[in-house]
Design an enzyme around this catalytic site. Structure first.
Site, mmCIF file in Angstrom:
data_model
loop_
_atom_site.group_PDB
_atom_site.id
_atom_site.type_symbol
_atom_site.label_atom_id
_atom_site.label_comp_id
_atom_site.label_asym_id
_atom_site.label_seq_id
_atom_site.Cartn_x
_atom_site.Cartn_y
_atom_site.Cartn_z
ATOM 1 C CD GLU A 1 -7.548 6.699 6.561
ATOM 2 O OE1 GLU A 1 -7.203 7.581 5.753
ATOM 3 O OE2 GLU A 1 -7.661 5.511 6.247
ATOM 4 C CG ASP B 1 -0.424 7.177 6.776
ATOM 5 O OD1 ASP B 1 0.712 6.962 7.225
ATOM 6 O OD2 ASP B 1 -1.308 6.302 6.709
ATOM 7 C CB SER C 1 -3.217 5.816 -2.500
ATOM 8 O OG SER C 1 -3.798 4.646 -2.016
ATOM 9 C CB SER C 2 -6.197 6.290 2.182
ATOM 10 O OG SER C 2 -5.206 6.001 3.124
ATOM 11 C CG HIS D 1 1.814 0.129 14.359
ATOM 12 N ND1 HIS D 1 0.461 -0.062 14.299
ATOM 13 C CD2 HIS D 1 2.311 -0.402 13.214
ATOM 14 C CE1 HIS D 1 0.151 -0.710 13.179
ATOM 15 N NE2 HIS D 1 1.269 -0.923 12.495
ATOM 16 C CB THR D 2 5.653 5.631 17.344
ATOM 17 O OG1 THR D 2 5.867 6.187 16.052
ATOM 18 C CG2 THR D 2 6.716 4.596 17.648
ATOM 19 C CG ASP D 3 0.753 7.114 13.810
ATOM 20 O OD1 ASP D 3 0.461 6.016 14.341
ATOM 21 O OD2 ASP D 3 0.384 7.434 12.661
ATOM 22 N N GLY E 1 -1.750 0.092 -3.806
ATOM 23 C CA GLY E 1 -1.394 -0.944 -2.834
ATOM 24 C C GLY E 1 0.097 -1.073 -2.576
ATOM 25 N N GLY F 1 1.819 0.567 -0.390
ATOM 26 C CA GLY F 1 2.193 0.955 0.970
ATOM 27 C C GLY F 1 2.629 2.398 1.065
HETATM 28 C C1 GLA Z 1 -0.576 3.182 8.874
HETATM 29 C C2 GLA Z 1 -1.358 4.257 9.610
HETATM 30 C C3 GLA Z 1 -0.419 5.245 10.312
HETATM 31 C C4 GLA Z 1 0.596 4.504 11.184
HETATM 32 C C5 GLA Z 1 1.258 3.376 10.405
HETATM 33 C C6 GLA Z 1 2.129 2.502 11.269
HETATM 34 O O1 GLA Z 1 0.150 3.745 7.815
HETATM 35 O O2 GLA Z 1 -2.196 4.945 8.717
HETATM 36 O O3 GLA Z 1 -1.162 6.166 11.067
HETATM 37 O O4 GLA Z 1 -0.004 4.039 12.355
HETATM 38 O O5 GLA Z 1 0.299 2.529 9.778
HETATM 39 O O6 GLA Z 1 3.164 3.230 11.840
#
Ligand code: GLA
Length: 388
Positions: free
Chosen positions: A159, A171, A126-127, A32-34, A121, A123
């Site tokens: 997205e 991603d 895939s999106s 969750h840094t992005d 699913g 993690g």
């Molecule tokens: C998901 C989001 C990413 C990122 C991660 C957590 O994968 O799509 O943009 O925020 O969670 O780091």
């Protein structure tokens, strides 16, 4: 690739003119840094989404998924997000929309088939793989120029604006910039992408808890909002801060009286996690695998206690895995609130060892996690139909 060509031929009765593929990703570190302007690292995996596409003169999109019955038909002159069972088509349609909005000339429509080797699913995003595969298929079909960064941005815009998920660039960036045996590093504030070699002999194992919180999207949006609130408070005192990830722990401490305990924890996670990503860069450069492993564990602990996006299943897996032979480190990968744990191991780690963790998980939770041993793969690209 053959599978998607077969699907296209079976459904549309002709050979496809354009092919593209894009990989899923593992978030290596930088949870969750992005979207907070921080640094993040990820690897492209060798499981992909493939797309076969042919342009049509009429402004209609026809999409088929190898695994689903029927087709989705959409009028491209009146493009809006789909709901219900057809909402899977929002990923490629959102990219089409983002590209068109940016001024690219994309007349007429298209027929599209897709196939996936990405475990659903698990993690591995895939999106984003779907968005990037679509982006490269459009690039091939409509013949425009766009570099990897622009392609990643189209995916993110799809997205954020079409699918409605306020994610960062991780991603899509990793799917676009992935390279075998490399880790993609992203400075999300400046959107600078780089690749660093992965230390030799490192393996990735994914343990999918198969737990998915029903409210995962709203939890993600809540965390996003909390981070923005913490940043807003910091900015009043430190107007020079361009994003939350730029703040220091000292600065955070100095505004602690104005923040709730929750906001403080969220901000502390983002700040310390950004520091860990920088430390990881130097650990990788030094080939220091022990430090690498410790940083992975520390990242998980921070997600668990400060960002609170882990769950019992993921915590249990990390606690089990970190003590097993051959494991350098383990952490949740991706958004959290269920999903998967990634273990980074040496070459001695095996199915049999993984099974030990799964058996104990089964005793505790009554079902086994799904385990994948993944390799790094190539980033998104156009594939020549003749080569298939
Ligand atoms: C998901 C989001 C990413 C990122 C991660 C957590 O994968 O799509 O943009 O925020 O969670 O780091």
């Amino acid at each position: 690739m053959k599978e998607v060509v077969t699907c296209f031929k079976e459904h549309f009765g002709e050979e496809p003119e354009h092919l593209a593929m894009a990989p899923g990703r593992l978030e290596f570190i930088g949870n969750h840094t992005d979207y907070n302007g921080g640094p993040v690292m990820g690897v492209a995996v060798d499981c992909v989404i493939s797309i076969a596409l042919t342009r049509t003169p009429e402004p209609t999109a026809v999409l088929v998924d190898r695994k689903l019955e029927g087709q989705v038909v959409v009028d491209l002159t009146d493009l809006k997000p789909l709901e219900g069972n057809n909402s899977w088509a929002n990923y490629p349609l959102g990219v089409f929309n983002a590209m068109r909005e940016s001024g690219l000339d994309m007349p007429g429509g298209f027929k599209m088939a897709l196939a996936s080797t990405l475990p659903p699913g698990a993690g591995m995003s895939s999106s984003a793989a779907f968005e990037l595969a679509a982006a490269y298929a459009y690039k091939s079909a409509f013949g425009f120029d766009a570099d990897r960064k622009q392609m990643a941005r189209f995916g993110r815009k799809a997205e954020n604006e079409f699918v409605g998920m306020p994610c960062g660039i991780l991603d899509q960036g990793v799917s676009a910039f992935g390279e075998k045996d490399h880790i993609v590093t992203i400075d999300c504030k400046t959107e600078t992408f780089d690749r660093v070699p992965m230390p030799a002999g490192v393996h990735f194992w994914v343990f999918n808890s198969q737990k998915k919180h029903a409210l995962i999207d709203s939890f993600y949006a809540d965390r996003h909002k909390e981070c923005m609130e913490a940043y807003d408070i910091l900015k009043v005192k430190y107007p020079e801060l361009e994003c939350l990830a730029d703040a220091s722990l000292l600065q955070l401490d100095s505004v602690s009286g104005q923040m709730s305990e929750i906001l403080l924890k969220r901000a502390r996670h983002v700040i310390t996690e950004s520091m860990r990503v920088h430390e990881m860069a130097s650990a990788l450069q030094d080939g220091d695998l022990e430090r690498m492993g410790n940083l992975l564990i520390a990242s998980h602990e921070s997600s668990r206690h400060d960002f609170e996006n882990s769950c019992d299943e993921l915590d249990f897996l990390v606690d089990e895995l970190k003590n097993l032979p051959g494991v350098h480190g383990a952490r949740l990968t991706g958004g959290g609130f269920g999903g998967a744990v990634m273990a980074v191991t040496d070459g001695t780690f095996s199915e049999a060892i993984a099974e030990e963790a799964c058996a104990r998980y089964n005793e505790r939770f009554g079902h086994s996690p799904k385990v994948f041993h993944t390799r790094t793969g190539e980033g998104a690209h156009i594939v020549a139909p003749a080569g298939v």
